[in-house]
Design an enzyme around this catalytic site. Structure first.
Site, PDB file in Angstrom:
ATOM      1  N   HIS A  20       0.828  -1.198   0.000  1.00 13.15           N
ATOM      2  CA  HIS A  20       0.000   0.000   0.000  1.00 13.15           C
ATOM      3  C   HIS A  20       0.870   1.258   0.000  1.00 13.15           C
ATOM      4  O   HIS A  20       1.776   1.379   0.820  1.00 13.15           O
ATOM      5  CB  HIS A  20      -0.934  -0.024   1.212  1.00 13.15           C
ATOM      6  N   ASP A  28       7.873   8.104 -20.486  1.00 11.54           N
ATOM      7  CA  ASP A  28       8.258   8.197 -21.892  1.00 11.54           C
ATOM      8  C   ASP A  28       9.735   7.825 -22.002  1.00 11.54           C
ATOM      9  O   ASP A  28      10.412   7.606 -20.998  1.00 11.54           O
ATOM     10  CB  ASP A  28       7.947   9.581 -22.458  1.00 11.54           C
ATOM     11  N   HIS A  99       6.993  19.529 -13.341  1.00 11.59           N
ATOM     12  CA  HIS A  99       7.817  18.433 -13.866  1.00 11.59           C
ATOM     13  C   HIS A  99       9.063  18.223 -13.004  1.00 11.59           C
ATOM     14  O   HIS A  99       9.480  17.076 -12.779  1.00 11.59           O
ATOM     15  CB  HIS A  99       8.207  18.709 -15.322  1.00 11.59           C
ATOM     16  N   TYR A 121       6.000  14.910 -21.641  1.00 13.58           N
ATOM     17  CA  TYR A 121       5.280  14.737 -20.378  1.00 13.58           C
ATOM     18  C   TYR A 121       4.350  13.514 -20.379  1.00 13.58           C
ATOM     19  O   TYR A 121       3.327  13.517 -19.697  1.00 13.58           O
ATOM     20  CB  TYR A 121       4.524  16.016 -19.995  1.00 13.58           C
ATOM     21  N   ALA A 122       4.721  12.471 -21.097  1.00 13.62           N
ATOM     22  CA  ALA A 122       3.954  11.216 -21.087  1.00 13.62           C
ATOM     23  C   ALA A 122       4.494  10.340 -19.960  1.00 13.62           C
ATOM     24  O   ALA A 122       5.157   9.322 -20.184  1.00 13.62           O
ATOM     25  CB  ALA A 122       4.041  10.514 -22.444  1.00 13.62           C
ATOM     26  N   ASN A 123       4.226  10.772 -18.729  1.00 14.99           N
ATOM     27  CA  ASN A 123       4.743  10.125 -17.530  1.00 14.99           C
ATOM     28  C   ASN A 123       3.681  10.159 -16.440  1.00 14.99           C
ATOM     29  O   ASN A 123       2.936  11.126 -16.343  1.00 14.99           O
ATOM     30  CB  ASN A 123       5.977  10.873 -17.001  1.00 14.99           C
TER      31      ASN A 123
END
Length: 132
Positions: A20, A28, A99, A121-123
């Protein structure tokens, strides 16, 4: 041979070990991986596999209670922003930070799953929930 759930053995192992609030990153191909954090590289070529596909397969096999994105995705990656907006309907709280702050949070992750995505920013950082 495994029949259900994630077939990538390294991803399946990491998901099975999460407790948990532990976290993993789906990234990316350009996000730096902090020293000491395991990198599971699933990239094949630029764009393959994409961020959305990997996110879908991980969420299908993970109890996730929270997702953290870089706020810059709103202005620089509408597709990722739309994915983030859809997560609360799945019971996943969504948060945004700069970021730079996002990269700091990555240092606490159990693993970074590196995709072939080459869009900005594909994270996301996914935080484990519980199944009960």
């Amino acid at each position: 041979m495994k029949k259900l759930g994630h077939l990538n053995r390294d991803i399946a192992r990491v998901l099975a070990c999460l407790g948990h609030t532990d976290s993993i990153v789906i990234a990316d191909c350009g996000l730096p991986v902090p020293p000491g954090v395991e990198c599971i590289d699933v990239s094949l070529a630029l764009g393959e596999p994409g961020f959305a596909r990997v996110l879908d397969t991980v969420l299908a096999d993970m109890a996730c209670e929270r997702a953290l994105f870089a706020s810059e995705c709103h202005s620089h990656n509408p597709a990722v922003s739309a994915l983030a907006a859809a997560l609360p309907a799945q019971g996943i709280a969504t948060e945004f930070v700069s970021h730079e702050a996002f990269k700091q949070h990555c240092g606490q992750a159990r693993a970074v799953i590196r995709t072939g995505d080459a869009t900005p920013y594909a994270n996301v950082i996914l935080y484990a929930g519980v199944i009960f």
